[in-house]
Design an enzyme around this catalytic site. Structure first.
Site, PDB file in Angstrom:
ATOM      1  N   LYS A   1      27.082  27.429 -20.366  1.00  0.00           N
ATOM      2  CA  LYS A   1      27.053  25.994 -20.643  1.00  0.00           C
ATOM      3  C   LYS A   1      28.380  25.460 -21.209  1.00  0.00           C
ATOM      4  O   LYS A   1      29.237  26.238 -21.641  1.00  0.00           O
ATOM      5  CB  LYS A   1      25.911  25.699 -21.617  1.00  0.00           C
TER       6      LYS A   1
ATOM      7  N   TYR B   1      17.683  19.782 -13.765  1.00  0.00           N
ATOM      8  CA  TYR B   1      16.684  19.928 -14.829  1.00  0.00           C
ATOM      9  C   TYR B   1      15.468  19.032 -14.625  1.00  0.00           C
ATOM     10  O   TYR B   1      14.776  18.685 -15.586  1.00  0.00           O
ATOM     11  CB  TYR B   1      17.330  19.659 -16.196  1.00  0.00           C
TER      12      TYR B   1
ATOM     13  N   ASN C   1      23.081  26.280 -26.682  1.00  0.00           N
ATOM     14  CA  ASN C   1      22.728  27.686 -26.852  1.00  0.00           C
ATOM     15  C   ASN C   1      23.455  28.589 -25.861  1.00  0.00           C
ATOM     16  O   ASN C   1      23.014  29.673 -25.566  1.00  0.00           O
ATOM     17  CB  ASN C   1      21.211  27.872 -26.777  1.00  0.00           C
TER      18      ASN C   1
ATOM     19  N   HIS D   1      22.064  29.348 -19.723  1.00  0.00           N
ATOM     20  CA  HIS D   1      20.807  29.029 -19.045  1.00  0.00           C
ATOM     21  C   HIS D   1      20.541  30.171 -18.087  1.00  0.00           C
ATOM     22  O   HIS D   1      21.470  30.723 -17.490  1.00  0.00           O
ATOM     23  CB  HIS D   1      20.929  27.724 -18.250  1.00  0.00           C
TER      24      HIS D   1
ATOM     25  N   GLU E   1      17.085  27.210  -8.070  1.00  0.00           N
ATOM     26  CA  GLU E   1      18.357  27.115  -8.788  1.00  0.00           C
ATOM     27  C   GLU E   1      19.531  27.770  -8.064  1.00  0.00           C
ATOM     28  O   GLU E   1      20.631  27.211  -8.051  1.00  0.00           O
ATOM     29  CB  GLU E   1      18.203  27.716 -10.192  1.00  0.00           C
TER      30      GLU E   1
END
Length: 153
Positions: free
Chosen positions: A9, A49, A112, A115, A126
């Site tokens: 990310k 998403y 975080n 993903h 994805e």
């Protein structure tokens, strides 16, 4: 052979953690079959998403994911999805197990660092979102432990 998608990310990219995270993927036995950097725009992040559209964090998540470049990878292994999920750790870095990517490198539930696809169905959506067939590679991974990482003489 199972395939899964991983995204490093924007927070991790900005902090120079791509190499460390990829090292952890490979150390766990995952083979990288595709890798590139992209900068999602807000619409692309919303499409990716879409399953979280009704959630209260959807807008902040998609804004964050469009805030800078990300590294996207296709990882392969016998149990690639569960292996990736285990080394990533819980979504909230404060609740992730010691030694996991999110515990060691994440700063918040949203930021975080990584993903990963959470199921074969997610991976089926994805992976092709970012990669088409010719962009993934099949090769034999050779792990050498004698005399370092280079070729042996």
């Amino acid at each position: 052979m199972e395939r899964t998608l991983a995204i490093i990310k924007p927070d991790a990219v900005a902090r120079g953690k791509i190499g460390e995270i990829i090292r952890r993927f490979e150390k766990a036995g995952l083979r990288i079959s595709a890798l590139k950097m992209v900068h999602l725009d807000k619409r692309q992040a919303e499409e990716f998403y879409h399953v979280h559209r009704a959630r209260p964090f959807f807008d902040s998540l998609t804004t964050f994911m469009a805030s800078g470049p990300v590294a996207v990878l296709v990882l392969e292994g016998e149990t690639a999805i569960s292996t990736l999920r285990a080394i990533m750790g819980a979504t909230d870095p404060a609740r992730a197990s010691p030694g996991t990517i999110r515990r060691d490198l994440g700063t918040s539930i949203e930021q975080n660092t990584v993903h990963g696809s959470d199921s074969p169905e997610s991976a089926a959506f994805e992976v092709p979102y970012f990669f088409q067939g010719p962009e993934t590679f099949d090769y034999v991974r050779v792990d050498r432990h004698k005399g370092g990482d280079g070729p042996s003489s």
